[in-house]
Design a protein around this motif. Structure first.
Motif, PDB file in Angstrom:
ATOM      1  N   TYR A 125       0.834  -1.205   0.000  1.00 31.33           N
ATOM      2  CA  TYR A 125       0.000   0.000   0.000  1.00 31.33           C
ATOM      3  C   TYR A 125       0.872   1.260   0.000  1.00 31.33           C
ATOM      4  CZ  TYR A 125      -3.301   3.560   1.521  1.00 31.33           C
ATOM      5  OH  TYR A 125      -4.048   4.701   1.605  1.00 31.33           O
ATOM      6  N   PHE A 139       2.161   1.776  -3.380  1.00 29.68           N
ATOM      7  CA  PHE A 139       1.110   2.286  -4.258  1.00 29.68           C
ATOM      8  C   PHE A 139       0.916   3.785  -4.083  1.00 29.68           C
ATOM      9  CE2 PHE A 139      -3.430   3.256  -4.960  1.00 29.68           C
ATOM     10  CZ  PHE A 139      -3.528   2.922  -6.305  1.00 29.68           C
ATOM     11  N   GLU A 140       1.014   4.244  -2.836  1.00 29.01           N
ATOM     12  CA  GLU A 140       0.809   5.666  -2.554  1.00 29.01           C
ATOM     13  C   GLU A 140       2.013   6.515  -2.961  1.00 29.01           C
ATOM     14  OE1 GLU A 140      -1.848   7.382  -1.293  1.00 29.01           O
ATOM     15  OE2 GLU A 140      -3.002   5.546  -1.542  1.00 29.01           O
ATOM     16  N   TRP A 190       4.150  -1.952 -12.728  1.00 29.92           N
ATOM     17  CA  TRP A 190       3.457  -2.866 -11.800  1.00 29.92           C
ATOM     18  C   TRP A 190       4.253  -4.146 -11.612  1.00 29.92           C
ATOM     19  CZ3 TRP A 190       1.351  -7.764 -12.876  1.00 29.92           C
ATOM     20  CH2 TRP A 190       0.521  -8.298 -11.883  1.00 29.92           C
ATOM     21  N   GLN A 245      -7.149  -2.949 -14.270  1.00 30.43           N
ATOM     22  CA  GLN A 245      -6.767  -1.558 -14.073  1.00 30.43           C
ATOM     23  C   GLN A 245      -5.618  -1.463 -13.076  1.00 30.43           C
ATOM     24  OE1 GLN A 245      -8.331   0.751 -16.003  1.00 30.43           O
ATOM     25  NE2 GLN A 245      -9.486  -0.969 -16.843  1.00 30.43           N
ATOM     26  N   LEU A 246      -4.815  -0.454 -13.242  1.00 24.57           N
ATOM     27  CA  LEU A 246      -3.714  -0.210 -12.308  1.00 24.57           C
ATOM     28  C   LEU A 246      -4.266   0.497 -11.069  1.00 24.57           C
ATOM     29  CD1 LEU A 246      -1.088   0.893 -14.967  1.00 24.57           C
ATOM     30  CD2 LEU A 246      -1.019  -1.198 -13.596  1.00 24.57           C
ATOM     31  N   SER A 247      -4.983  -0.262 -10.281  1.00 20.55           N
ATOM     32  CA  SER A 247      -5.733   0.280  -9.152  1.00 20.55           C
ATOM     33  C   SER A 247      -5.148  -0.193  -7.828  1.00 20.55           C
ATOM     34  CB  SER A 247      -7.196  -0.171  -9.247  1.00 20.55           C
ATOM     35  OG  SER A 247      -7.261  -1.594  -9.173  1.00 20.55           O
ATOM     36  N   LEU A 248      -5.758   0.268  -6.737  1.00 21.62           N
ATOM     37  CA  LEU A 248      -5.368  -0.182  -5.399  1.00 21.62           C
ATOM     38  C   LEU A 248      -5.523  -1.688  -5.284  1.00 21.62           C
ATOM     39  CD1 LEU A 248      -4.636   0.495  -2.402  1.00 21.62           C
ATOM     40  CD2 LEU A 248      -7.108   0.732  -2.008  1.00 21.62           C
ATOM     41  N   THR A 259      -5.437  -3.990  -7.692  1.00 20.10           N
ATOM     42  CA  THR A 259      -4.454  -4.681  -8.520  1.00 20.10           C
ATOM     43  C   THR A 259      -3.066  -4.655  -7.893  1.00 20.10           C
ATOM     44  OG1 THR A 259      -5.689  -3.965 -10.472  1.00 20.10           O
ATOM     45  CG2 THR A 259      -3.482  -4.832 -10.835  1.00 20.10           C
ATOM     46  N   CYS A 260      -2.679  -3.520  -7.366  1.00 26.54           N
ATOM     47  CA  CYS A 260      -1.322  -3.342  -6.857  1.00 26.54           C
ATOM     48  C   CYS A 260      -1.131  -3.856  -5.438  1.00 26.54           C
ATOM     49  CB  CYS A 260      -0.939  -1.857  -6.908  1.00 26.54           C
ATOM     50  SG  CYS A 260      -0.888  -1.160  -8.576  1.00 26.54           S
ATOM     51  N   SER A 319      -4.591  -7.862  -4.985  1.00 29.72           N
ATOM     52  CA  SER A 319      -4.765  -8.963  -5.939  1.00 29.72           C
ATOM     53  C   SER A 319      -3.840 -10.133  -5.623  1.00 29.72           C
ATOM     54  CB  SER A 319      -4.516  -8.468  -7.369  1.00 29.72           C
ATOM     55  OG  SER A 319      -3.167  -8.038  -7.538  1.00 29.72           O
TER      56      SER A 319
END
Length: 274
Positions: free
Chosen positions: A90, A93-94, A104, A164-167, A169-170, A173
């Motif tokens: 997380y 990601f941020e 990714w 999608q390259l989203s929260l 996914t990263c 998932s």
């Protein structure tokens, strides 16, 4: 295999330097950084080896110094490692601009620091099987269905809607895939494969799978692609050249993996058992 690849790379590649290989011998090429281009299939080896080194040491420390029971130590380390690794993903990601699937892959999927939790789900499965075996097998069919359903929905989402390259996914998932795999294990661990000869080739492939993993990409495929280029073979479409190269790929990979298993891996395993 690594030493062989280093020697070959020094001989045929102008861009390869010996110093590039040193982290690989310590499984440190992708601890906190993207995996280098050399020996690309080795990215998961580092995750495995560091897990096997670090987690047992922490477990033993908690038992010896923390006066925890082994079962308590396993649960404690499992929770802490899963939470800390997920939190670190997380944080990544941020703080990173995840602008492409290459980013990714490099920043989240193929680093030790972001994937140590994946194997921990297997430890939780082993814990449940050992300490609560009745519970482990009681719901094996329901868990099998749940695991397969998760995989099905996951892939439908990925390929129809678009990953999608989203929260999710990263960060999450990877956890979902690990949990789905865990759900398959109770059924598979109880499945009797001796009743059918169909499983003999599967068992054979599973035995040589580690050797196959080490050589299939860089050693075999790389050598065949260099050979095809030297011989001016056409591999861009389905023809006799591409079929021969494809058949050679499987033949060489399986035979070489069997030889490595028989004359290196199996004897070494027997030494360990002694």
């Amino acid at each position: 295999v690594l030493t062989f690849l280093v020697a070959m790379s020094l001989m045929i590649s102008d861009s390869f330097e010996l110093v590039m290989s040193i982290p690989y011998f310590l499984f440190g090429q992708n601890l906190f950084d993207p995996h280098p281009w050399f020996f690309p299939e080795a990215w998961s080896l580092s995750i495995e080896e560091w897990f096997y080194l670090v987690v047992p040491a922490i477990l033993m420390l908690l038992v010896k110094a923390g006066s925890l029971k082994p079962s308590q130590s396993i649960i404690t380390v499992s929770i802490l490692l899963i939470l800390s690794t997920t939190t670190f993903r997380y944080y990544r990601f941020e703080t990173h601009d995840v602008s492409s699937w290459i980013v990714w892959d490099d920043v989240f999927r193929k680093q030790v620091s972001t994937r140590l939790d994946s194997i921990m789900y297997g430890v939780i499965g082993a814990y449940t099987s050992y300490y609560h075996h009745d519970l482990w097998v009681r719901y094996k069919k329901q868990l099998l269905f749940a695991g397969l359903s998760i995989f099905a929905f996951f892939n439908i989402y990925k390929y129809s809607i678009g990953f999608q390259l989203s929260l999710f996914t990263c960060v999450f998932s990877f956890s979902i895939v690990s949990i789905a795999t865990l759900f398959l294990l109770p059924f598979l661990s109880e499945y009797n494969t001796k009743k059918s000869s169909f499983y003999k080739p599967l068992t054979y492939l599973s035995i040589i799978s580690y050797s196959l993993y080490l050589i299939h990409l860089t050693s075999v495929q790389g050598a065949l692609l260099i050979f095809a280029e030297k011989m001016n073979l056409s591999l861009q479409k389905l023809n006799i050249d591409s079929l021969l190269i494809y058949a050679s790929y499987w033949t060489i990979s399986i035979i070489a993996s069997f030889l490595i298993y028989k004359f290196w891996e199996s004897p070494m395993t027997k030494l360990r058992d002694k």
